[in-house]
Design a protein around this motif. Sequence first.
Motif, PDB file in Angstrom:
ATOM      1  N   SER A  46       0.831  -1.208   0.000  1.00  0.00           N
ATOM      2  CA  SER A  46       0.000   0.000   0.000  1.00  0.00           C
ATOM      3  C   SER A  46       0.860   1.249   0.000  1.00  0.00           C
ATOM      4  O   SER A  46       2.079   1.181  -0.146  1.00  0.00           O
ATOM      5  CB  SER A  46      -0.945  -0.005   1.208  1.00  0.00           C
ATOM      6  OG  SER A  46      -2.069  -0.796   0.928  1.00  0.00           O
ATOM      7  N   THR A  47       0.235   2.391   0.163  1.00  0.00           N
ATOM      8  CA  THR A  47       0.955   3.645  -0.008  1.00  0.00           C
ATOM      9  C   THR A  47       2.109   3.779   0.986  1.00  0.00           C
ATOM     10  O   THR A  47       3.237   4.087   0.591  1.00  0.00           O
ATOM     11  CB  THR A  47      -0.013   4.832   0.162  1.00  0.00           C
ATOM     12  OG1 THR A  47      -1.199   4.561  -0.576  1.00  0.00           O
ATOM     13  CG2 THR A  47       0.623   6.127  -0.329  1.00  0.00           C
ATOM     14  N   GLN A  66      -1.568  -0.677  -3.821  1.00  0.00           N
ATOM     15  CA  GLN A  66      -2.217   0.618  -3.997  1.00  0.00           C
ATOM     16  C   GLN A  66      -2.648   0.732  -5.459  1.00  0.00           C
ATOM     17  O   GLN A  66      -1.896   0.388  -6.366  1.00  0.00           O
ATOM     18  CB  GLN A  66      -1.272   1.744  -3.612  1.00  0.00           C
ATOM     19  CG  GLN A  66       0.079   1.714  -4.320  1.00  0.00           C
ATOM     20  CD  GLN A  66       0.919   2.934  -3.997  1.00  0.00           C
ATOM     21  OE1 GLN A  66       0.443   4.051  -4.039  1.00  0.00           O
ATOM     22  NE2 GLN A  66       2.193   2.720  -3.671  1.00  0.00           N
ATOM     23  N   GLN A  67      -3.870   1.232  -5.682  1.00  0.00           N
ATOM     24  CA  GLN A  67      -4.407   1.301  -7.035  1.00  0.00           C
ATOM     25  C   GLN A  67      -3.769   2.441  -7.837  1.00  0.00           C
ATOM     26  O   GLN A  67      -3.224   3.389  -7.266  1.00  0.00           O
ATOM     27  CB  GLN A  67      -5.911   1.545  -6.983  1.00  0.00           C
ATOM     28  CG  GLN A  67      -6.737   0.393  -6.462  1.00  0.00           C
ATOM     29  CD  GLN A  67      -8.219   0.727  -6.509  1.00  0.00           C
ATOM     30  OE1 GLN A  67      -8.866   0.845  -5.485  1.00  0.00           O
ATOM     31  NE2 GLN A  67      -8.769   0.904  -7.701  1.00  0.00           N
ATOM     32  N   HIS A  68      -3.887   2.325  -9.140  1.00  0.00           N
ATOM     33  CA  HIS A  68      -3.678   3.419 -10.115  1.00  0.00           C
ATOM     34  C   HIS A  68      -2.231   3.818 -10.404  1.00  0.00           C
ATOM     35  O   HIS A  68      -1.983   4.481 -11.410  1.00  0.00           O
ATOM     36  CB  HIS A  68      -4.394   4.721  -9.707  1.00  0.00           C
ATOM     37  CG  HIS A  68      -5.809   4.574  -9.281  1.00  0.00           C
ATOM     38  ND1 HIS A  68      -6.803   4.169 -10.131  1.00  0.00           N
ATOM     39  CD2 HIS A  68      -6.412   4.771  -8.068  1.00  0.00           C
ATOM     40  CE1 HIS A  68      -7.956   4.143  -9.479  1.00  0.00           C
ATOM     41  NE2 HIS A  68      -7.743   4.496  -8.216  1.00  0.00           N
ATOM     42  N   TRP A  84      -1.462   7.333  -6.954  1.00  0.00           N
ATOM     43  CA  TRP A  84      -2.897   7.650  -6.993  1.00  0.00           C
ATOM     44  C   TRP A  84      -3.208   9.023  -6.394  1.00  0.00           C
ATOM     45  O   TRP A  84      -4.172   9.666  -6.760  1.00  0.00           O
ATOM     46  CB  TRP A  84      -3.675   6.566  -6.211  1.00  0.00           C
ATOM     47  CG  TRP A  84      -3.275   6.518  -4.756  1.00  0.00           C
ATOM     48  CD1 TRP A  84      -2.181   5.893  -4.239  1.00  0.00           C
ATOM     49  CD2 TRP A  84      -3.926   7.147  -3.656  1.00  0.00           C
ATOM     50  NE1 TRP A  84      -2.109   6.097  -2.883  1.00  0.00           N
ATOM     51  CE2 TRP A  84      -3.185   6.856  -2.493  1.00  0.00           C
ATOM     52  CE3 TRP A  84      -5.081   7.930  -3.537  1.00  0.00           C
ATOM     53  CZ2 TRP A  84      -3.552   7.327  -1.234  1.00  0.00           C
ATOM     54  CZ3 TRP A  84      -5.449   8.398  -2.286  1.00  0.00           C
ATOM     55  CH2 TRP A  84      -4.681   8.093  -1.154  1.00  0.00           C
ATOM     56  N   ASN A 125      -7.990  -2.128  -2.436  1.00  0.00           N
ATOM     57  CA  ASN A 125      -9.372  -2.073  -1.960  1.00  0.00           C
ATOM     58  C   ASN A 125     -10.163  -3.323  -2.345  1.00  0.00           C
ATOM     59  O   ASN A 125     -11.034  -3.769  -1.594  1.00  0.00           O
ATOM     60  CB  ASN A 125     -10.040  -0.798  -2.486  1.00  0.00           C
ATOM     61  CG  ASN A 125      -9.348   0.429  -1.910  1.00  0.00           C
ATOM     62  OD1 ASN A 125      -9.340   0.613  -0.696  1.00  0.00           O
ATOM     63  ND2 ASN A 125      -8.732   1.236  -2.754  1.00  0.00           N
ATOM     64  N   GLY A 161      -7.152   4.606   5.786  1.00  0.00           N
ATOM     65  CA  GLY A 161      -5.699   4.480   5.669  1.00  0.00           C
ATOM     66  C   GLY A 161      -5.167   5.773   5.098  1.00  0.00           C
ATOM     67  O   GLY A 161      -5.667   6.858   5.463  1.00  0.00           O
ATOM     68  N   SER A 209      -5.635   6.668   2.118  1.00  0.00           N
ATOM     69  CA  SER A 209      -6.886   7.131   1.506  1.00  0.00           C
ATOM     70  C   SER A 209      -8.058   6.776   2.416  1.00  0.00           C
ATOM     71  O   SER A 209      -7.960   5.864   3.236  1.00  0.00           O
ATOM     72  CB  SER A 209      -7.071   6.465   0.143  1.00  0.00           C
ATOM     73  OG  SER A 209      -7.089   5.056   0.269  1.00  0.00           O
ATOM     74  N   VAL A 234     -11.672   5.192   2.028  1.00  0.00           N
ATOM     75  CA  VAL A 234     -12.391   4.456   0.986  1.00  0.00           C
ATOM     76  C   VAL A 234     -13.678   3.865   1.539  1.00  0.00           C
ATOM     77  O   VAL A 234     -13.660   3.138   2.529  1.00  0.00           O
ATOM     78  CB  VAL A 234     -11.513   3.323   0.406  1.00  0.00           C
ATOM     79  CG1 VAL A 234     -12.320   2.443  -0.541  1.00  0.00           C
ATOM     80  CG2 VAL A 234     -10.312   3.897  -0.329  1.00  0.00           C
ATOM     81  N   PHE A 290     -15.331   0.353 -10.137  1.00  0.00           N
ATOM     82  CA  PHE A 290     -14.265  -0.629 -10.355  1.00  0.00           C
ATOM     83  C   PHE A 290     -14.831  -2.046 -10.389  1.00  0.00           C
ATOM     84  O   PHE A 290     -15.920  -2.312  -9.889  1.00  0.00           O
ATOM     85  CB  PHE A 290     -13.214  -0.530  -9.244  1.00  0.00           C
ATOM     86  CG  PHE A 290     -12.565   0.823  -9.150  1.00  0.00           C
ATOM     87  CD1 PHE A 290     -12.073   1.446 -10.282  1.00  0.00           C
ATOM     88  CD2 PHE A 290     -12.456   1.487  -7.929  1.00  0.00           C
ATOM     89  CE1 PHE A 290     -11.477   2.706 -10.211  1.00  0.00           C
ATOM     90  CE2 PHE A 290     -11.874   2.736  -7.845  1.00  0.00           C
ATOM     91  CZ  PHE A 290     -11.385   3.348  -8.992  1.00  0.00           C
ATOM     92  N   MET A 321     -17.175   2.433  -5.445  1.00  0.00           N
ATOM     93  CA  MET A 321     -16.339   2.984  -4.360  1.00  0.00           C
ATOM     94  C   MET A 321     -16.338   4.502  -4.393  1.00  0.00           C
ATOM     95  O   MET A 321     -16.478   5.098  -5.450  1.00  0.00           O
ATOM     96  CB  MET A 321     -14.878   2.553  -4.626  1.00  0.00           C
ATOM     97  CG  MET A 321     -14.339   1.512  -3.720  1.00  0.00           C
ATOM     98  SD  MET A 321     -12.706   0.967  -4.280  1.00  0.00           S
ATOM     99  CE  MET A 321     -11.733   2.463  -4.226  1.00  0.00           C
ATOM    100  N   THR A 335     -13.616   7.531  -2.872  1.00  0.00           N
ATOM    101  CA  THR A 335     -12.262   7.600  -2.304  1.00  0.00           C
ATOM    102  C   THR A 335     -11.866   9.034  -2.013  1.00  0.00           C
ATOM    103  O   THR A 335     -12.036   9.909  -2.869  1.00  0.00           O
ATOM    104  CB  THR A 335     -11.231   7.034  -3.308  1.00  0.00           C
ATOM    105  OG1 THR A 335     -11.632   5.730  -3.686  1.00  0.00           O
ATOM    106  CG2 THR A 335      -9.839   6.983  -2.704  1.00  0.00           C
ATOM    107  N   ARG A 389     -10.250  14.451  -4.104  1.00  0.00           N
ATOM    108  CA  ARG A 389     -10.735  13.681  -5.254  1.00  0.00           C
ATOM    109  C   ARG A 389     -12.253  13.468  -5.171  1.00  0.00           C
ATOM    110  O   ARG A 389     -12.915  13.423  -6.197  1.00  0.00           O
ATOM    111  CB  ARG A 389      -9.980  12.352  -5.217  1.00  0.00           C
ATOM    112  CG  ARG A 389     -10.565  11.237  -6.002  1.00  0.00           C
ATOM    113  CD  ARG A 389      -9.570  10.102  -6.014  1.00  0.00           C
ATOM    114  NE  ARG A 389     -10.153   8.875  -6.468  1.00  0.00           N
ATOM    115  CZ  ARG A 389      -9.504   7.723  -6.471  1.00  0.00           C
ATOM    116  NH1 ARG A 389      -8.258   7.658  -6.007  1.00  0.00           N
ATOM    117  NH2 ARG A 389     -10.076   6.640  -6.911  1.00  0.00           N
TER     118      ARG A 389
END
Length: 463
Positions: free
Chosen positions: A11-12, A69-71, A89, A225, A244, A246, A248, A267, A277, A279, A325
């Motif tokens: 994760s981040t 972590q996404q993206h 992200w 996620n 976290g 983020s 979510v 997603f 979701m 975020t 976001r």
Amino acid sequence: MAPTVLGIDSSTQSTKALLVDAETGRVLDERRAAHPAGTEVDPRAWLVAVDEAAGPLLEQADAVAVGGQQHGMVLLDEHGEVVRDALLWNDTRSAPQAATLVDELGGPAACAEAIGSVMVASFTASKLRWVAENEPASAARAARVLLPHDYVSWHLAAHGTEPFTDRGDASGTGYFATASSDWDRELLIRALGHDADLPRLPSAPGEAMAATASGAPIGAGTGDNMAAALGLSLGPGDVSVSIGTSGVCAMVSDARPADASGTVTGFADATGRFLPMTTTINAAKILDFGRALLGVDHDEFARLALASVPGAHGLTLLPYFDGERTPNRPDARATLHGLSTASSREDIARACVEGLLCSLADGIAPLEADSGRAPERIILIGGAAQSAAVRALAPAVFGRDVTLAPTGEYVALGAARQAAWALAATAEPPTWSLEGFETLHAAPTPDVLDAYQQLKARTEGWS
Ligand SMILES: Nc1ncnc2c1ncn2[C@@H]1O[C@H](COP(=O)(O)OP(=O)(O)O)[C@@H](O)[C@H]1O
Ligand SMILES: O=C(CO)[C@@H](O)[C@H](O)COP(=O)(O)O
């Protein structure tokens, strides 16, 4: 002896690795390693972290999978070397490129129909367009684009393996069509300016996509996620709220989402369904900021927050510190409204916790509206769910009971469940029973959310 599986969460802020009994889901061992800070990171740092956290456990595992972590945009050249640092992200520089791509696709509704979501700065495609416009030499060198979890999975795979991903993480790129569950190369080329290699997609969820050097199957992995949803065994009527890096709010759905307002991202999940979701970029860091400002640790910060009153004697925090976001205000900054010389440290701590929870309430409401039903359970997870103040005030601000999941690493647990699924080679993931959930009650404090909504409306258009 029962087989063991390794679940990894890249994760981040850190890598977490759980060694888990594949039959019961019981955690046998746990390790972690920190990631560098920032929204632009050399992706090789995640490989160092995974070696440190998961390396000692890998040899004991019969299968492995990675949630990430996404993206994040990992650009590699034709030799597999890193072209430039990954843009994460939460890096908002590509907001103008996201808006342009949405226009080029025919507007928000057309974009949501094509990729399941209205693209914002977080999406990989907007980062590719940013690189193409601002660093054309790097864009030209990019022969392959991976997501963070793909890059880590590839590192764990035997030499010569072709990179692979899953539809959950792929659905956050901006060049994956959620209707056909396949890459949309035209969108990739539109973003990057040329074609590039993309990772293989599984033909069915739960598939083993590769093997480690010692022959242990590797699951497809997924976005963090999606992995958390798998780790929690999220069911119909459940909304998870993860605090976290983020914030979510997520639920599982059989219907393919396409929210033209852009609030709900549509997603895919890791089981063949979808994961609508919302975020936020600012979540646990709101409390980290508050306690650094007040010079206290987590426990003292929670004590201070709980010593104030609902509404913090008129202090309201709109916590868009690093841009936001949801709502899409990439250039925003935080606003603390209502300070007087009577405001105390306790009030500041309270405003931080309430501001965080109000921003999450703003994420639960659209999921509820989208699904047309009130959630049966709101399940709290993530690092900041350990805060006593968050636990006490979440049901008050949300205006309903909250289910507190036992403290745990649900992304890594979900990745472990996916690894067990790949090992079992069954149609459905193994059933692991989770125990120790607690119901949190509190008297609702609707005025807190009202004050927040008023401040949000008043600051519309500010940066
Ligand atoms: N007791 C606590 N109170 C408030 N925040 C906490 C507490 N313990 C950890 N955190 C915060 O949780 C965050 C990390 O959460 P985590 O879910 O592991 O993040 P990520 O998965 O995005 O890396 C950090 O910002 C940390 O300060
Ligand atoms: O961008 C999103 C979701 O779309 C974030 O949720 C990232 O996936 C990072 O997650 P954490 O590190 O906060 O778990």
